[in-house]
Scaffold this motif. Structure first.
Motif, PDB file in Angstrom:
ATOM      1  N   CYS A   1       0.888  -1.239   0.027  1.00  0.00           N
ATOM      2  CA  CYS A   1      -0.086  -0.033   0.083  1.00  0.00           C
ATOM      3  C   CYS A   1       0.629   1.178   0.036  1.00  0.00           C
ATOM      4  CB  CYS A   1      -0.784   0.077   1.211  1.00  0.00           C
ATOM      5  SG  CYS A   1      -2.366   1.355   1.342  1.00  0.00           S
ATOM      6  N   VAL A   2       2.005   1.393   0.604  1.00  0.00           N
ATOM      7  CA  VAL A   2       2.806   2.454   0.575  1.00  0.00           C
ATOM      8  C   VAL A   2       3.209   3.276  -0.160  1.00  0.00           C
ATOM      9  CG1 VAL A   2       5.021   3.285   1.707  1.00  0.00           C
ATOM     10  CG2 VAL A   2       3.695   1.672   3.067  1.00  0.00           C
ATOM     11  N   PRO A   3       3.471   2.376  -1.416  1.00  0.00           N
ATOM     12  CA  PRO A   3       3.691   3.180  -2.989  1.00  0.00           C
ATOM     13  C   PRO A   3       2.681   3.570  -3.671  1.00  0.00           C
ATOM     14  CG  PRO A   3       4.350   1.102  -3.211  1.00  0.00           C
ATOM     15  CD  PRO A   3       3.941   1.228  -1.783  1.00  0.00           C
ATOM     16  N   ALA A   4       1.369   3.052  -3.296  1.00  0.00           N
ATOM     17  CA  ALA A   4       0.163   3.144  -3.854  1.00  0.00           C
ATOM     18  C   ALA A   4      -0.021   4.963  -4.156  1.00  0.00           C
ATOM     19  CB  ALA A   4      -0.889   2.442  -3.360  1.00  0.00           C
ATOM     20  N   ARG A   5      -0.684   5.069  -5.276  1.00  0.00           N
ATOM     21  CA  ARG A   5      -0.874   6.647  -5.668  1.00  0.00           C
ATOM     22  C   ARG A   5      -1.989   7.010  -4.695  1.00  0.00           C
ATOM     23  NH1 ARG A   5      -3.862   7.685 -10.973  1.00  0.00           N
ATOM     24  NH2 ARG A   5      -5.753   7.601  -9.496  1.00  0.00           N
ATOM     25  N   TYR A   6      -1.924   8.205  -4.281  1.00  0.00           N
ATOM     26  CA  TYR A   6      -3.101   8.734  -3.488  1.00  0.00           C
ATOM     27  C   TYR A   6      -4.339   8.977  -4.359  1.00  0.00           C
ATOM     28  CZ  TYR A   6      -4.974  11.558   0.408  1.00  0.00           C
ATOM     29  OH  TYR A   6      -5.790  12.011   1.374  1.00  0.00           O
ATOM     30  N   ASP A   7      -5.499   9.240  -3.837  1.00  0.00           N
ATOM     31  CA  ASP A   7      -6.736   9.011  -4.452  1.00  0.00           C
ATOM     32  C   ASP A   7      -7.090  10.491  -5.253  1.00  0.00           C
ATOM     33  OD1 ASP A   7      -9.266   8.303  -5.390  1.00  0.00           O
ATOM     34  OD2 ASP A   7     -10.261   8.356  -3.288  1.00  0.00           O
ATOM     35  N   TYR A   8      -5.975  10.986  -5.919  1.00  0.00           N
ATOM     36  CA  TYR A   8      -6.146  12.203  -6.647  1.00  0.00           C
ATOM     37  C   TYR A   8      -5.624  11.913  -7.986  1.00  0.00           C
ATOM     38  CZ  TYR A   8      -7.441  14.686  -2.287  1.00  0.00           C
ATOM     39  OH  TYR A   8      -7.960  15.059  -1.076  1.00  0.00           O
ATOM     40  N   PRO A   9      -6.606  11.599  -9.142  1.00  0.00           N
ATOM     41  CA  PRO A   9      -5.955  11.502 -10.350  1.00  0.00           C
ATOM     42  C   PRO A   9      -5.311  12.990 -11.281  1.00  0.00           C
ATOM     43  CG  PRO A   9      -8.382  11.672 -10.559  1.00  0.00           C
ATOM     44  CD  PRO A   9      -7.926  11.503  -9.156  1.00  0.00           C
ATOM     45  N   GLY A  10      -5.888  13.970 -10.638  1.00  0.00           N
ATOM     46  CA  GLY A  10      -5.454  15.386 -11.180  1.00  0.00           C
ATOM     47  C   GLY A  10      -3.850  15.562 -11.013  1.00  0.00           C
ATOM     48  N   ASP A  11      -3.572  16.818 -11.597  1.00  0.00           N
ATOM     49  CA  ASP A  11      -2.004  17.285 -11.354  1.00  0.00           C
ATOM     50  C   ASP A  11      -2.368  17.821  -9.843  1.00  0.00           C
ATOM     51  OD1 ASP A  11      -1.357  16.467 -13.721  1.00  0.00           O
ATOM     52  OD2 ASP A  11      -1.647  18.480 -14.667  1.00  0.00           O
ATOM     53  N   GLY A  12      -0.933  18.098  -9.232  1.00  0.00           N
ATOM     54  CA  GLY A  12      -0.998  18.735  -7.926  1.00  0.00           C
ATOM     55  C   GLY A  12       0.099  19.870  -8.142  1.00  0.00           C
ATOM     56  N   ALA A  13       0.184  20.865  -7.256  1.00  0.00           N
ATOM     57  CA  ALA A  13       1.058  21.732  -7.182  1.00  0.00           C
ATOM     58  C   ALA A  13       1.569  21.813  -5.711  1.00  0.00           C
ATOM     59  CB  ALA A  13       0.424  23.261  -7.534  1.00  0.00           C
ATOM     60  N   TRP A  14       2.999  21.624  -5.632  1.00  0.00           N
ATOM     61  CA  TRP A  14       3.585  21.654  -4.342  1.00  0.00           C
ATOM     62  C   TRP A  14       4.222  22.857  -4.029  1.00  0.00           C
ATOM     63  CZ3 TRP A  14       9.154  19.277  -3.938  1.00  0.00           C
ATOM     64  CH2 TRP A  14       9.607  19.299  -2.587  1.00  0.00           C
ATOM     65  N   VAL A  15       3.721  23.516  -2.860  1.00  0.00           N
ATOM     66  CA  VAL A  15       4.078  25.186  -3.060  1.00  0.00           C
ATOM     67  C   VAL A  15       4.774  25.212  -1.758  1.00  0.00           C
ATOM     68  CG1 VAL A  15       1.948  25.828  -4.155  1.00  0.00           C
ATOM     69  CG2 VAL A  15       1.920  25.447  -1.460  1.00  0.00           C
ATOM     70  N   GLY A  16       5.419  24.130  -0.810  1.00  0.00           N
ATOM     71  CA  GLY A  16       6.344  24.201   0.330  1.00  0.00           C
ATOM     72  C   GLY A  16       6.287  23.228   1.152  1.00  0.00           C
ATOM     73  N   THR A  17       6.997  23.093   2.030  1.00  0.00           N
ATOM     74  CA  THR A  17       6.967  22.351   3.269  1.00  0.00           C
ATOM     75  C   THR A  17       7.399  23.306   4.343  1.00  0.00           C
ATOM     76  OG1 THR A  17       8.016  20.463   1.851  1.00  0.00           O
ATOM     77  CG2 THR A  17       7.943  20.244   4.059  1.00  0.00           C
ATOM     78  N   PHE A  18       6.624  22.965   5.508  1.00  0.00           N
ATOM     79  CA  PHE A  18       6.509  23.961   6.705  1.00  0.00           C
ATOM     80  C   PHE A  18       6.556  23.193   7.916  1.00  0.00           C
ATOM     81  CE2 PHE A  18       4.088  25.230   2.951  1.00  0.00           C
ATOM     82  CZ  PHE A  18       4.611  26.635   2.815  1.00  0.00           C
ATOM     83  N   ALA A  19       6.878  23.795   9.100  1.00  0.00           N
ATOM     84  CA  ALA A  19       7.297  23.377  10.328  1.00  0.00           C
ATOM     85  C   ALA A  19       5.801  22.857  11.020  1.00  0.00           C
ATOM     86  CB  ALA A  19       8.050  24.605  11.124  1.00  0.00           C
ATOM     87  N   SER A  20       4.823  23.458  10.908  1.00  0.00           N
ATOM     88  CA  SER A  20       3.538  23.390  11.361  1.00  0.00           C
ATOM     89  C   SER A  20       2.448  22.993  10.616  1.00  0.00           C
ATOM     90  CB  SER A  20       3.131  24.226  12.278  1.00  0.00           C
ATOM     91  OG  SER A  20       2.736  25.393  11.821  1.00  0.00           O
ATOM     92  N   VAL A  21       1.409  22.233  11.123  1.00  0.00           N
ATOM     93  CA  VAL A  21       0.140  21.836  10.319  1.00  0.00           C
ATOM     94  C   VAL A  21      -0.636  23.241  10.004  1.00  0.00           C
ATOM     95  CG1 VAL A  21      -2.072  21.131  10.167  1.00  0.00           C
ATOM     96  CG2 VAL A  21      -0.124  19.793  11.041  1.00  0.00           C
ATOM     97  N   ALA A  22      -0.474  24.370  10.886  1.00  0.00           N
ATOM     98  CA  ALA A  22      -1.220  25.453  10.750  1.00  0.00           C
ATOM     99  C   ALA A  22      -0.568  26.318   9.614  1.00  0.00           C
ATOM    100  CB  ALA A  22      -0.947  26.368  12.042  1.00  0.00           C
ATOM    101  N   ALA A  23       0.686  26.313   9.413  1.00  0.00           N
ATOM    102  CA  ALA A  23       1.594  27.047   8.401  1.00  0.00           C
ATOM    103  C   ALA A  23       1.098  26.507   7.198  1.00  0.00           C
ATOM    104  CB  ALA A  23       3.059  27.163   8.695  1.00  0.00           C
ATOM    105  N   ALA A  24       1.273  25.138   7.030  1.00  0.00           N
ATOM    106  CA  ALA A  24       0.839  24.284   5.751  1.00  0.00           C
ATOM    107  C   ALA A  24      -0.519  24.527   5.323  1.00  0.00           C
ATOM    108  CB  ALA A  24       1.256  22.885   6.037  1.00  0.00           C
ATOM    109  N   ARG A  25      -1.534  24.877   6.124  1.00  0.00           N
ATOM    110  CA  ARG A  25      -2.779  25.258   5.755  1.00  0.00           C
ATOM    111  C   ARG A  25      -2.825  26.454   5.327  1.00  0.00           C
ATOM    112  NH1 ARG A  25      -7.635  21.942   8.682  1.00  0.00           N
ATOM    113  NH2 ARG A  25      -8.198  22.187   6.523  1.00  0.00           N
ATOM    114  N   GLN A  26      -2.156  27.382   5.976  1.00  0.00           N
ATOM    115  CA  GLN A  26      -2.051  28.842   5.325  1.00  0.00           C
ATOM    116  C   GLN A  26      -1.728  28.851   3.963  1.00  0.00           C
ATOM    117  OE1 GLN A  26       0.164  31.190   8.462  1.00  0.00           O
ATOM    118  NE2 GLN A  26      -1.656  31.141   9.901  1.00  0.00           N
TER     119      GLN A  26
END
Length: 388
Positions: free
Chosen positions: A287-312
């Motif tokens: 299961c670990v390498p299985a694709r996530y349940d989103y068939p569309g494209d994605g845009a990775w906009v950064g990696t953050f120190a907290s969930v709150a910052a990631a959601r912002q």
């Protein structure tokens, strides 16, 4: 009686090739006639379609006047600390019952499911006991519940037959609340949450209900659709990919609509439940390498120190898409990334329409900010490379 092993099920041909299907059933919701069934009494782990029972009990208390749509639901520490998918609200934040309904349907929020169970029954354990007793009242003889979210528990199980009965009961008993299953979105704490049941978009006449996924369960769907005044309810389970699950559901619904009714067809409640222990569809290693349940494209906009910052960061990216004139703003996907003793949270705007991810990243890059377009096949675990 022996339990049919899902791993031994035969391929089900589809327009795009073979796929391995688990238990399935399609039923005429009015008459209960079974128009298709395949191992419909075989047990499987329900995953988030468990939340259909959570919603049934919430609707039951609403109908009885024991709770109101605008009443508030808070989050205990236990509810707050549930595993995703969840809302990740600030501590102390409360939502209305109506928001809870929509969060369960649209986000499949585990924290909300536990909060609802605690609100209605005092504890998750007491609520799970009520879930199982209600299942028996609805003739769901093969279903056992240990929690309201569908999170992994080896004793939590259901059957396609039982889930069809539950879907019919939701439609029959709560017509005033059933339209929530066809809701498009909700805004909670200034975050827009859109629906994730792609069957609603793929199938004309579809108006609900719920998807579910666990590694051990595979991709599951309980769905309903109406054509020419005739309502069908269907359950498909045990798929290794969400798109194949949805494709199989479309085909089975089409075939059921063409089927002739009457004669010797059994009723859904006449199908026997055939065992007590589900088979595992995917091991953790599979299961670990299985694709996530989103068939569309994605845009990775950064990696953050907290969930709150990631959601912002997600909200800021959605705002950029809206300004750019995009009507579909994608889905929030906050990925928990761990390397050594460090833990961070990558923000990906997932399931974007063609061209939207590139347009969003162009806006970021023109401001000399990080953004990377990700194709569906790149959205795989592990995510050790998601560091910026």
């Amino acid at each position: 009686m022996a339990v049919p092993a899902l791993a031994q099920l035969s391929p089900l041909p589809t327009p795009t090739g073979p796929l391995v299907a688990g238990p399935s059933i399609v039923v005429d919701a009015q008459t209960g006639e079974v128009l298709h069934q395949r191992d419909a009494g075989a047990p499987f782990y329900p995953a988030s379609i468990t939340k259909l029972m959570t919603l049934y009990l919430l609707f039951e208390d609403l109908k009885a006047g024991r709770i109101g749509l605008q009443d508030k639901i808070g989050f205990s520490d236990y509810a707050y600390n549930q595993q995703p998918s969840k809302l990740v609200l600030p501590r102390g934040y409360q939502i209305t019952v109506e928001q809870a309904i929509l969060a369960l349907i649209l986000r499949s929020a585990n924290d909300v499911a536990v909060a609802v169970g605690e609100r209605l029954s005092g504890s998750e354990t007491a609520f799970a006991e009520r879930m199982t007793s209600t299942a028996r009242r609805l003739s769901m003889t093969g279903s056992f519940f240990k929690n309201p979210s569908g999170w992994k528990d080896p004793e939590q199980m259901t059957t396609a037959r039982d889930m069809a009965l539950l879907a019919i009961a939701l439609i029959r008993d709560f017509p005033q609340y059933y339209p929530y299953f066809n809701a498009h979105d909700v805004i909670i704490n200034n975050v827009r949450i859109g629906h994730s049941v792609k069957f609603l978009d793929k199938y004309p006449g579809a108006d609900g209900l719920k998807t579910g996924f666990l590694c051990s369960s595979g991709f599951n769907l309980v769905a309903s659709a109406t054509r020419d005044g005739r309502r069908l309810v269907g359950v498909v389970a045990g798929f290794r990919r969400a798109d194949l699950r949805d494709e199989a559901a479309v085909r089975l619904f089409d075939e059921a609509l063409r089927a002739r009714t009457g004669g010797a067809r059994p009723k859904v409640w006449q199908i026997d439940n055939t065992g007590s222990r589900p088979a595992t569809v995917l091991s953790d290693s599979d299961c670990v390498p299985a694709r996530y349940d989103y068939p569309g494209d994605g845009a990775w906009v950064g990696t953050f120190a907290s969930v709150a910052a990631a959601r912002q960061a997600h909200q800021a990216a959605q705002a950029k898409l809206a300004i750019a004139g995009r009507t579909w703003l994608g889905r929030e996907w906050i990925v928990d990334v761990a390397m050594g003793k460090q833990r961070k949270f990558a923000t990906i705007i997932a399931d974007l329409e063609p061209g939207a991810a590139g347009q969003l990243c162009a806006l970021y890059q023109s401001a000399k900010q990080f953004c990377q377009v990700m194709q569906p096949q790149q959205l795989v675990r592990p995510f050790q490379n998601l560091w910026r």
